[in-house]
Write a protein that holds these residues in place. Structure first.
Motif, PDB file in Angstrom:
ATOM      1  N   SER A  47      -9.412   2.755  -5.322  1.00 36.30           N
ATOM      2  CA  SER A  47      -8.617   2.558  -6.531  1.00 36.30           C
ATOM      3  C   SER A  47      -9.006   1.275  -7.250  1.00 36.30           C
ATOM      4  CB  SER A  47      -7.131   2.479  -6.160  1.00 36.30           C
ATOM      5  OG  SER A  47      -6.822   1.200  -5.623  1.00 36.30           O
ATOM      6  N   GLU A  48      -8.517   1.133  -8.468  1.00 37.71           N
ATOM      7  CA  GLU A  48      -8.504  -0.163  -9.120  1.00 37.71           C
ATOM      8  C   GLU A  48      -7.509  -1.055  -8.380  1.00 37.71           C
ATOM      9  OE1 GLU A  48      -5.319   2.222 -11.319  1.00 37.71           O
ATOM     10  OE2 GLU A  48      -7.066   2.554 -10.039  1.00 37.71           O
ATOM     11  N   ARG A  49      -7.483  -2.323  -8.718  1.00 38.34           N
ATOM     12  CA  ARG A  49      -6.510  -3.207  -8.076  1.00 38.34           C
ATOM     13  C   ARG A  49      -5.130  -2.907  -8.641  1.00 38.34           C
ATOM     14  NH1 ARG A  49      -6.001  -7.373  -4.763  1.00 38.34           N
ATOM     15  NH2 ARG A  49      -4.405  -8.936  -5.131  1.00 38.34           N
ATOM     16  N   LEU A  50      -4.227  -2.466  -7.779  1.00 38.82           N
ATOM     17  CA  LEU A  50      -2.901  -2.048  -8.193  1.00 38.82           C
ATOM     18  C   LEU A  50      -1.914  -3.213  -8.141  1.00 38.82           C
ATOM     19  CD1 LEU A  50      -2.626   1.306  -6.187  1.00 38.82           C
ATOM     20  CD2 LEU A  50      -3.504   0.966  -8.505  1.00 38.82           C
ATOM     21  N   ARG A  52       0.449  -4.502  -3.278  1.00 34.95           N
ATOM     22  CA  ARG A  52      -0.488  -4.891  -4.337  1.00 34.95           C
ATOM     23  C   ARG A  52      -1.893  -4.849  -3.752  1.00 34.95           C
ATOM     24  NH1 ARG A  52       0.265 -10.184  -8.102  1.00 34.95           N
ATOM     25  NH2 ARG A  52       2.037  -8.926  -8.772  1.00 34.95           N
ATOM     26  N   GLY A  53      -2.860  -4.516  -4.573  1.00 35.67           N
ATOM     27  CA  GLY A  53      -4.248  -4.520  -4.109  1.00 35.67           C
ATOM     28  C   GLY A  53      -4.905  -3.160  -4.225  1.00 35.67           C
ATOM     29  N   HIS A  54      -6.106  -3.064  -3.664  1.00 30.45           N
ATOM     30  CA  HIS A  54      -6.855  -1.817  -3.695  1.00 30.45           C
ATOM     31  C   HIS A  54      -6.327  -0.847  -2.632  1.00 30.45           C
ATOM     32  CE1 HIS A  54      -9.711  -4.671  -5.578  1.00 30.45           C
ATOM     33  NE2 HIS A  54     -10.038  -3.616  -6.316  1.00 30.45           N
ATOM     34  N   VAL A  55      -6.486   0.429  -2.916  1.00 33.29           N
ATOM     35  CA  VAL A  55      -6.125   1.486  -1.970  1.00 33.29           C
ATOM     36  C   VAL A  55      -7.314   2.420  -1.813  1.00 33.29           C
ATOM     37  CG1 VAL A  55      -4.655   3.519  -1.613  1.00 33.29           C
ATOM     38  CG2 VAL A  55      -3.654   1.395  -2.459  1.00 33.29           C
TER      39      VAL A  55
END
Length: 672
Positions: free
Chosen positions: A458-461, A488-491
């Motif tokens: 993913s993008e950084r969420l 928060r962060g990438h997945v």
């Protein structure tokens, strides 16, 4: 104890970093008595390198111009130390030399990309000569000066050990370095440091230290070499080569400002890493008494200093105090009191800890970076005993010593690594794997993790959440009143494979960051539930894998929220099960380590609670400790060795339980 094996026994080192202009203030007999009264049994003192503390005859070896005439001060000091039963370790620093040496032998010195030397202290006030950095691959630090100095001083004086200060590789573009780099890697040396092969600095240091060690052993085969390693240097094998006893320097640098204060677990992890490669003696932890080299003439706040020092023995290391000057020249006398009190405690526990083995059912695969540090922070703050396994040490037989092995994000996964993990799990191991991994066969890795092979990053969420799924979810323990915790962060977007259980899913961002706060009436979630997993449990063989397609470690490292610590604790509980060795009342800042020595269990508790830097110790009261009965089926006594004395305890079918009434800074509890 034979002279050849003295360094294999518990050490309490004091290193008085003597200023050359204070040379005339040294009274050898008085200094020896003072250091013995401070409970030291070993002294590190300057001998050679930047300054020779004796009348050296090696060309270009700068003799300390403040040495007394018609006396051999170094000989007097060594004699006085030995008379008081103190061992003498000679400190050498070949990393720099006076500018007059540069004028005579310019080929010995570091060069930048423009061919200019590196000058130290060009703007320093006072009547000082310039110092210039020497290159590790030229004669000054090898056969032309360092080797003759070592042979001369070891032949002349009764030196017990050798320590090299600043032994590392300084980035250099001189001809010697360029030639060596091309010979090693088959290509020209890059101009930018970031483009160097990562092994360059460690390999150069290894070659240099091995050469110097050979020179030492050719004169005195019984003299050990004390060698540096660094928590954030991953090539520990190179640091170990050429040395007999490992030492590390977890400085408590407060002068960089409160926003950059060192992590409170820095000494703990530094010693843990050293113990993973220590062979004949526990690693040494060097602690400077000052809050930074720019403030080296004053002391650390005593409470923070005592807490920092206590971590060294509590994690199975040996203390090495670095002071600015000798007791008579030290301006901040609080330092002397703190060092003396700490050494008194270490001396009391030395026999108990000598030869003690770590008891940890959990191992953390080590790669320096936030992904590893967050796990370490969480394990320390939840009082979970764990060991560190460097990448080079992570063989199957090592993994099998542990019930649970944690793999941090970005860990490199080659075919051999994946094969070891699979064997470990199939034979009953519990593997926790986090986030994005580097390399490896994607299909085989996915099969081990219990997910389908096709994944997307993913993008950084932000403004996202982790949702607990199902009833009686072991990851939700202690958080039953909330179904969501912050994320928060990438997945790693993935799908579970057949037979896997999804314990947590992603709630995607309800808003971009710029609009999360206004207006509140538009804060509803557009999607409250997805089937995107954030925790996948997969049984395989006799063991299991828990895969977290996000970085829990980075959440802990960045935010330090209670929910993330609780989630980590629940993960440990779920994977270790009844084989979890110890539970302690969870208090942020309280550290716990567990050892076995013969028939005794040794539990260290170190209190670092409060806002750092600590201005006062914040006492903790009524800490409950639960130990698995498997550790010690028949218990006769529980006693605090430093603060508490005999303690009442109870025993049930599964656990030994006792309450620690109070801890100020450090306690070691002996259970037999």
């Amino acid at each position: 104890m034979s002279s050849a094996s003295w360094w294999k026994y518990p050490l309490r080192i004091i290193q008085p970093n003597m200023q050359v202009r204070d040379t005339d203030q040294i009274d050898p007999q008085r200094l020896a008595r003072q250091l013995k009264e401070m409970h030291a049994n070993t002294v590190v003192f300057n001998v050679g390198g930047i300054y020779a503390w004796y009348r050296s005859e090696v060309p270009y070896h700068h003799i300390n111009e403040y040495l007394p005439e018609n006396r051999d001060l170094l000989e007097e000091m060594i004699t006085a130390f030995h008379k008081e039963g103190l061992r003498f370790v000679a400190r050498y620093d070949f990393s720099k030399a006076d500018d007059y040496v540069y004028q005579k032998r310019p080929e010995w010195f570091v060069r930048d990309t423009n061919g200019e030397p590196e000058i130290i202290g060009a703007k320093r006030p006072g009547n000082w000569s310039l110092l210039m950095s020497t290159c590790i691959n030229t004669g000054y630090r090898n056969e032309e000066l360092a080797v003759p100095v070592l042979k001369e001083s070891l032949s002349r004086y009764d030196i017990d050990g050798v320590f090299f200060n600043n032994p590392g590789t300084i980035t250099c573009q001189c001809g010697s370095c360029r030639d060596k780099y091309k010979a090693m890697f088959g290509k020209e040396m890059p101009e930018q440091r970031a483009e160097y092969d990562r092994s360059w600095w460690s390999v150069c240091m290894r070659h240099n230290i091995e050469l110097l060690n050979d020179a030492i052993k050719s004169v005195r085969h019984d003299v050990p070499v004390l060698g540096y390693y660094n928590l954030f240097n991953e090539r520990l094998a190179d640091r170990k080569a050429g040395t007999d006893l490992l030492c590390t320097e977890p400085q408590n640098v407060l002068s960089q400002g409160h926003q950059n204060i060192p992590e409170f677990w820095k000494p703990a992890l530094s010693i843990k890493l050293g113990r993973s490669r220590a062979e004949e003696a526990a690693p040494l932890g060097i602690v400077h008494s000052c809050p930074g080299m720019d403030w080296r003439h004053t002391g650390l706040p005593p409470a923070d200093y005592a807490f920092w020092l206590a971590q060294i023995p509590a994690y199975g290391g040996q203390i090495w105090h670095s002071l600015t000057g000798v007791p008579d020249t030290i301006r901040d006398k609080r330092i002397l009191k703190t060092v003396t009190e700490h050494n008194r405690k270490e001396a009391k526990l030395a026999g108990e800890m000598h030869g003690a083995e770590s008891l940890a059912g959990i191992a953390l695969l080590w790669r320096s970076g936030k992904s590893t540090e967050g796990w370490a922070d969480g394990l320390v703050n939840r009082q979970v005993p764990f060991d560190i396994i460097p990448e080079e040490n992570a063989e199957l037989e090592v993994l099998k010593r542990y019930r649970v092995v944690i793999v941090p994000e970005h860990y490199p996964v080659g075919a051999d690594v994946l094969s070891r993990w699979r064997s470990y799990v199939e034979q009953g191991g519990r593997l926790i794997v986090e986030g994005r991994l580097s390399g490896g066969d994607k299909e085989q890795l996915a099969e081990l993790l219990g997910i389908q092979p096709r994944v997307t990053i993913s993008e950084r969420l932000a403004a996202s959440y982790l949702r607990f799924e199902g009833v009686d979810n072991p990851l939700q323990k202690g958080m039953e009143d909330t179904e969501l915790i912050p994320h928060r962060g990438h997945v790693v977007y993935c799908k579970p494979a057949a037979g896997s259980r999804v314990l947590a899913t992603l709630v995607p961002p309800f808003s971009p960051l710029e609009s999360v706060g206004a207006p509140p009436e538009r804060a509803s979630m557009s999607v409250e539930r997805t089937d995107i997993p954030l925790a996948v449990q997969h049984d395989k063989g006799s063991g299991s894998v828990l895969y977290l397609p996000f970085s829990l470690s980075e959440l802990i490292d960045e935010f330090k929220l209670g929910e993330h610590y609780q989630l980590l604790d629940n993960i440990v509980d779920m994977t270790a099960g009844k084989e979890r060795l110890m539970r302690v009342t969870p208090i942020t800042g309280l550290q716990a380590t567990l050892y076995r020595n013969g028939d005794a269990l040794l539990l260290h508790l170190v209190n670092g609670t409060g806002r750092r830097p600590l201005t006062n110790a914040v006492p903790l009261h009524n800490i409950e400790v639960r130990l698995s009965r498997s550790l010690l089926p028949n218990t006769a006594s529980v006693a605090g060795m430093l603060e508490n004395g005999e303690l009442p305890f109870t025993v049930n079918e599964e656990e030994l339980v006792f309450m620690l009434p109070k801890i100020d800074v450090w306690e070691m509890i002996k259970i037999i």
